[in-house]
Write a protein that holds these residues in place. Structure first.
Motif, PDB file in Angstrom:
ATOM      1  N   ASP A  70       0.844  -1.196   0.000  1.00  0.00           N
ATOM      2  CA  ASP A  70       0.000   0.000   0.000  1.00  0.00           C
ATOM      3  C   ASP A  70       0.887   1.256   0.000  1.00  0.00           C
ATOM      4  OD1 ASP A  70      -2.513   1.349   0.258  1.00  0.00           O
ATOM      5  OD2 ASP A  70      -1.887   1.854   2.296  1.00  0.00           O
ATOM      6  N   ARG A  74       1.578   4.431  -3.016  1.00  0.00           N
ATOM      7  CA  ARG A  74       1.438   5.878  -2.781  1.00  0.00           C
ATOM      8  C   ARG A  74       2.804   6.562  -2.652  1.00  0.00           C
ATOM      9  NH1 ARG A  74      -0.074   6.705   2.200  1.00  0.00           N
ATOM     10  NH2 ARG A  74       0.332   4.593   2.872  1.00  0.00           N
ATOM     11  N   GLU A  77       3.803  10.004  -4.319  1.00  0.00           N
ATOM     12  CA  GLU A  77       3.057  11.142  -3.781  1.00  0.00           C
ATOM     13  C   GLU A  77       3.501  11.462  -2.349  1.00  0.00           C
ATOM     14  OE1 GLU A  77      -1.490  11.354  -2.308  1.00  0.00           O
ATOM     15  OE2 GLU A  77      -1.023   9.979  -3.941  1.00  0.00           O
TER      16      GLU A  77
END
Ligand SMILES: Cc1cc2nc3c(=O)[nH]c(=O)nc-3n(C[C@H](O)[C@H](O)[C@H](O)COP(=O)(O)OP(=O)(O)OC[C@H]3O[C@@H](n4cnc5c(N)ncnc54)[C@H](O)[C@@H]3O)c2cc1C
Length: 387
Positions: A70, A74, A77
């Motif tokens: 997970d 991301r 970012e």
């Protein structure tokens, strides 16, 4: 004047870099990372295959993967630098009923722990992923589409650049030669080729060299180096441009696409522990035999042994990481022994270690099960899904 730091991290590979990032992200920025090489990534991180997967057998590894994958999704970012995460999946192929049952029960555990997208696949499904695969003896398998690959060097640099932007310091070309421990068994400093650094907290992130670093403080850590060799083929268009990491469970042979070629991996059971980092040309024939057996077209692939390489896995007796405080030296923390999973588990291990240092516990997993004491108490975690 003696240098001081709240936390000293020994080793700037992907694990040390992740610990630095997670400490800084939680506001602890008086951190010094010490690396003996002139550049980051000269240890195992720069040799890795970059595979990430949630398809493990033990709850703690599954949970660490869930958090980490997970995080990789991301990463760009959140960290502000690229991880090059490619969700191409891992495809496990079973040729025996025992292996198929093993995959099925692992999948039940993965689903129960929130990894909801692991699929059971048939022989026909498997053939659709890679039509060139020999499937006559394959009974079925499992596929998880969010497993895949990252660029380990890029992840390591991203963690460290972000940490440095927040004030963490990095000393390259500096060897740690000792850990200063007071008579009451508390850490008080680290001896280096640049002099003494005064600190109360030391993190051992020295990868395959972790046992030696633990001994600097008089502490025992059962981490052994084990050579691991990878063989890339020359450009090869006999397989699809995109396909998952494919694992032939009958031999442990696995492969994935790397640019225009194919990257071949296999765990040689004849390998013995030691700091061996030379590639053995004799390995090429061994691995090509397994490759051609599962993918007959790979017999046509060209291999230049000079482009193949070797690195070190950091093995523990139960193939699980050791994360947590040393029992006999206050202020010394281990984040070691990833047994071939240190890249994929780097986000979780950095988070757990920083939680333990700053709060004494982590809500990500029950970290007490990862303590080094388990080897004395016999509460081993045995991971069997090791590649
Ligand atoms: C061929 C191969 C394939 C792999 N494939 C995968 C994969 O697909 N997926 C995966 O998750 N993992 C994989 N791994 C395992 C993974 O690479 C490691 O688990 C991970 O890189 C460990 O990171 P680290 O930061 O702990 O260690 P390292 O990257 O080795 O960093 C440790 C650092 O500590 C430094 N150091 C040591 N002693 C001292 C000292 N005394 N003073 C100062 N500095 C010191 C070293 O120079 C080194 O830079 C693979 C490993 C190999 C070899």
């Amino acid at each position: 004047m003696t240098e001081t730091a709240e936390v000293v991290i020994i080793g700037s590979g992907i694990v040390g870099s992740s610990v630095a990032y997670h400490l800084a992200e939680q506001g602890c920025t008086n951190v010094l990372v010490i690396e003996r090489e002139a550049h980051q990534g000269k240890g195992s991180t720069g040799k890795s295959m970059g595979g990430v997967r949630a398809q493990f057998s033990t709850p703690v590894n599954i949970l660490m993967s869930r958090y980490s994958i997970d995080f990789f999704a991301r990463f760009d970012e959140v960290v502000g630098h690229p991880a090059d995460y490619r969700a191409h999946g891992y495809l496990f192929c079973a040729t025996t009923e025992r292996h198929l049952q093993y995959l099925k029960s692992n999948r039940e555990r993965q689903l129960a722990l929130g990894v909801r997208n692991v699929e059971l696949v048939s022989r026909e499904d498997i053939a659709r992923f890679v039509p060139q695969l020999r499937v006559d003896d394959i009974l079925g398998g499992t596929f998880c589409p969010t497993d895949g690959f990252v660029d380990p060097h890029s992840v390591m640099m991203g963690f460290m650049l972000n940490a440095r932007e927040r004030g963490v310091r990095l000393w390259l070309d500096t060897q740690v030669t000792g850990i200063q421990v007071e008579p009451d068994r508390r850490v008080s400093g680290v001896m280096t080729s640049r002099g003494l650094v005064s600190t109360r907290i030391v993190v051992n992130a020295a990868g395959a060299w972790a046992a030696e670093v633990a001994r600097f403080a008089g502490s025992e850590l059962p981490v052994e180096p084990l050579r691991r060799q990878l063989v890339p083929t020359e450009p090869f268009d006999g397989l699809p441009q995109r396909f998952p990491m494919v694992i032939d469970m009958s031999t442990g042979f696995h492969f994935r696409r790397e640019g225009k070629g194919i990257l071949l991996a296999w765990n040689d059971p004849e390998e013995t522990p030691g700091f061996k980092t030379e590639f053995d040309p004799g390995f090429v024939e061994k691995i090509l035999t397994h490759a051609a057996d599962r993918v007959p077209r790979l017999a046509e692939a060209e291999v230049n042994p000079r482009r193949a390489w070797a690195g070190l896995y950091e093995m523990t007796p139960d193939h699980h990481a050791v994360i947590g405080p040393a029992p006999d030296v206050a202020g010394l923390y281990f984040v070691n022994g990833f047994s071939g999973h240190g890249v994929m588990h780097s986000p979780a291990s950095g988070r757990i270690t920083s939680d333990l240092i700053l709060h004494g516990h982590s809500d990500l997993v029950d970290a007490t099960q990862l303590n080094v004491e388990r080897f004395k108490s016999g509460k081993l975690l045995e991971e069997t899904a090791v590649l």
